[in-house]
Design a protein around this motif. Structure first.
Motif, short mmCIF file in Angstrom:
data_model
loop_
_atom_site.label_atom_id
_atom_site.label_comp_id
_atom_site.label_asym_id
_atom_site.label_seq_id
_atom_site.Cartn_x
_atom_site.Cartn_y
_atom_site.Cartn_z
N UNK A 147 37.46 35.43 36.67
CA UNK A 147 38.62 36.30 36.77
C UNK A 147 38.23 37.68 37.28
N UNK A 148 37.06 38.18 36.85
CA UNK A 148 36.57 39.46 37.37
C UNK A 148 36.27 39.33 38.86
N UNK A 149 35.66 38.21 39.25
CA UNK A 149 35.36 37.97 40.65
C UNK A 149 36.64 37.81 41.46
N UNK A 150 37.61 37.06 40.94
CA UNK A 150 38.88 36.87 41.65
C UNK A 150 39.58 38.20 41.90
N UNK A 151 39.51 39.08 40.91
CA UNK A 151 40.10 40.42 41.07
C UNK A 151 39.39 41.19 42.17
N UNK A 175 47.21 35.53 43.17
CA UNK A 175 46.08 35.65 42.25
C UNK A 175 46.46 35.02 40.92
N UNK A 176 45.55 34.22 40.37
CA UNK A 176 45.75 33.63 39.05
C UNK A 176 44.53 33.96 38.20
N UNK A 177 44.76 34.51 37.02
CA UNK A 177 43.69 34.86 36.10
C UNK A 177 43.87 34.08 34.81
N UNK A 178 42.92 33.18 34.54
CA UNK A 178 42.96 32.36 33.33
C UNK A 178 41.94 32.92 32.33
N UNK A 198 48.15 44.04 44.89
CA UNK A 198 49.48 44.07 45.53
C UNK A 198 50.16 42.71 45.60
N UNK A 199 49.41 41.64 45.35
CA UNK A 199 49.97 40.30 45.56
C UNK A 199 50.52 39.73 44.24
N UNK A 200 51.41 38.72 44.32
CA UNK A 200 51.91 38.08 43.10
C UNK A 200 50.75 37.56 42.25
N UNK A 201 50.82 37.85 40.96
CA UNK A 201 49.72 37.52 40.05
C UNK A 201 50.25 36.80 38.82
N UNK A 202 49.55 35.76 38.42
CA UNK A 202 49.88 35.02 37.20
C UNK A 202 48.73 35.14 36.22
#
Length: 330
Positions: free
Chosen positions: A143-147, A160-163, A255-259
């Motif tokens: 999740x840190x990397x995805x961010x 972006x999805x953060x689990x 800036x993008x839709x995030x879940x």
């Protein structure tokens, strides 16, 4: 009395037998089969050639949408197996890298780990595969990397999805610093029993089953490898990266839709053994951190999964995959 002595004499053999059940693995997992074919991308990082392992699964009913799954610190791409099956069934092309230092990828003797380096490597993989737009999903450290990837490559990340991401709080503010050597000493002590105890306590609320066992055994498999010290050293360097490179201060720039998919029972936090009980109680409270993070990220949605811990996609797959697919199809 004789019977008790006899049982005590046999105990070491019982322990040995249990340990023997764990399949010994080499540090690049060449003797462990992933659920889908694995390919390798050669990378030139920090004056050395390295190999980045990845799975790339394109279904027959491909819907022209892509998703990258980024693993956590104590895992690799293999633990996304059930998620891959579900997503490809819906028509998504799924790309699953093992970051350098993880899984089947290279374990360098020396490496300066940064989330920026991981993100750049992931972008090189996507360029290699000809993927211009994709959803980025990260679990835990992923999740840190995805961010970081989203912030560095906004033209590529469309969702972006953060689990249950870690790094939703800055541990440096409350946890005393420990150097890489300290983390390395701790990693050298890892074995199956230690890994199982940690995961059972911190991930699964004291519960255990065959699915949980599978991933604990995978982690434990290489602790007996002759060159396990290389894995341990890489792991220590990654702890340094996680501890010193927070991303939460930049959530406002997404800036993008995030879940956000958050198992609210999760209490994961780096450095808990190093602080007082009073401070420890304030760390890793995902029931609060999920809400706080949702407010910090513009255009974000929070899905809470009550009474589920750090790995929703392992512990409660249906509750994880349903909101994910809905979000991807929007």
């Amino acid at each position: 009395m004789k019977n008790i002595k006899f049982i005590l004499l046999l105990l070491p053999f019982f322990c040995f037998s249990q340990q023997e059940k764990i399949k010994a693995l080499d540090i690049n997992l060449t003797n462990y089969e992933y659920p889908f074919p694995v390919k390798f991308l050669e990378l030139s990082n920090q004056r050395q050639l390295l190999k980045m392992a990845y799975m790339d699964i394109t279904p027959k009913n491909y819907n022209n949408k892509n998703i990258v799954l980024l693993h956590g610190k104590n895992f690799n791409g293999a633990y996304w197996e059930t998620t891959i099956h579900a997503l490809t069934k819906e028509g998504f092309r799924v790309i699953v890298p093992d970051q350098i230092g993880f899984g089947k990828s290279s374990k360098p003797d020396n490496f300066q780990y940064t989330f920026q380096q991981f993100a750049a490597n992931t972008k090189k993989l996507l360029d290699h595969l000809g993927i211009e737009k994709t959803t980025i999903l990260g679990h835990s450290m992923g999740g840190m990397l995805a961010t970081r990837f989203t912030l560095m490559f906004p033209q590529t990340a469309e969702k972006l999805v953060l689990e249950n991401p870690i790094g939703l709080e800055d541990w440096k503010l409350v946890v005393p610093y420990k150097n890489v050597d300290w983390w390395y000493d701790g990693e050298l002590k890892q074995n199956y029993e230690a890994i199982k105890k940690y995961q059972m306590t911190n991930y699964y609320d004291g519960k255990w089953n065959a699915d949980f066992q599978k991933w604990a055994e995978l982690n434990a498999g290489w602790t007996t490898a002759p060159d396990y010290s290389i894995v341990a050293w890489n792991s220590a360097l990654m702890y340094e990266m996680i501890f010193t490179q927070p991303v939460l201060y930049e959530f406002k720039n997404i800036k993008i839709p995030t879940l956000l998919i958050i198992g609210t029972r999760d209490k994961t936090a780096l450095g808990k053994p190093l602080v007082s009980e009073e401070v420890r109680k304030t760390m890793g409270n995902y029931a609060q951190l999920g809400k706080k993070t949702q407010k910090a990220i513009p255009n974000s949605k929070l899905v809470e999964i009550p009474n589920i811990g750090h790995l929703p996609h392992i512990e409660s797959f249906d509750q994880f995959i349903k909101p994910l697919i809905v979000f991807l199809k929007q």
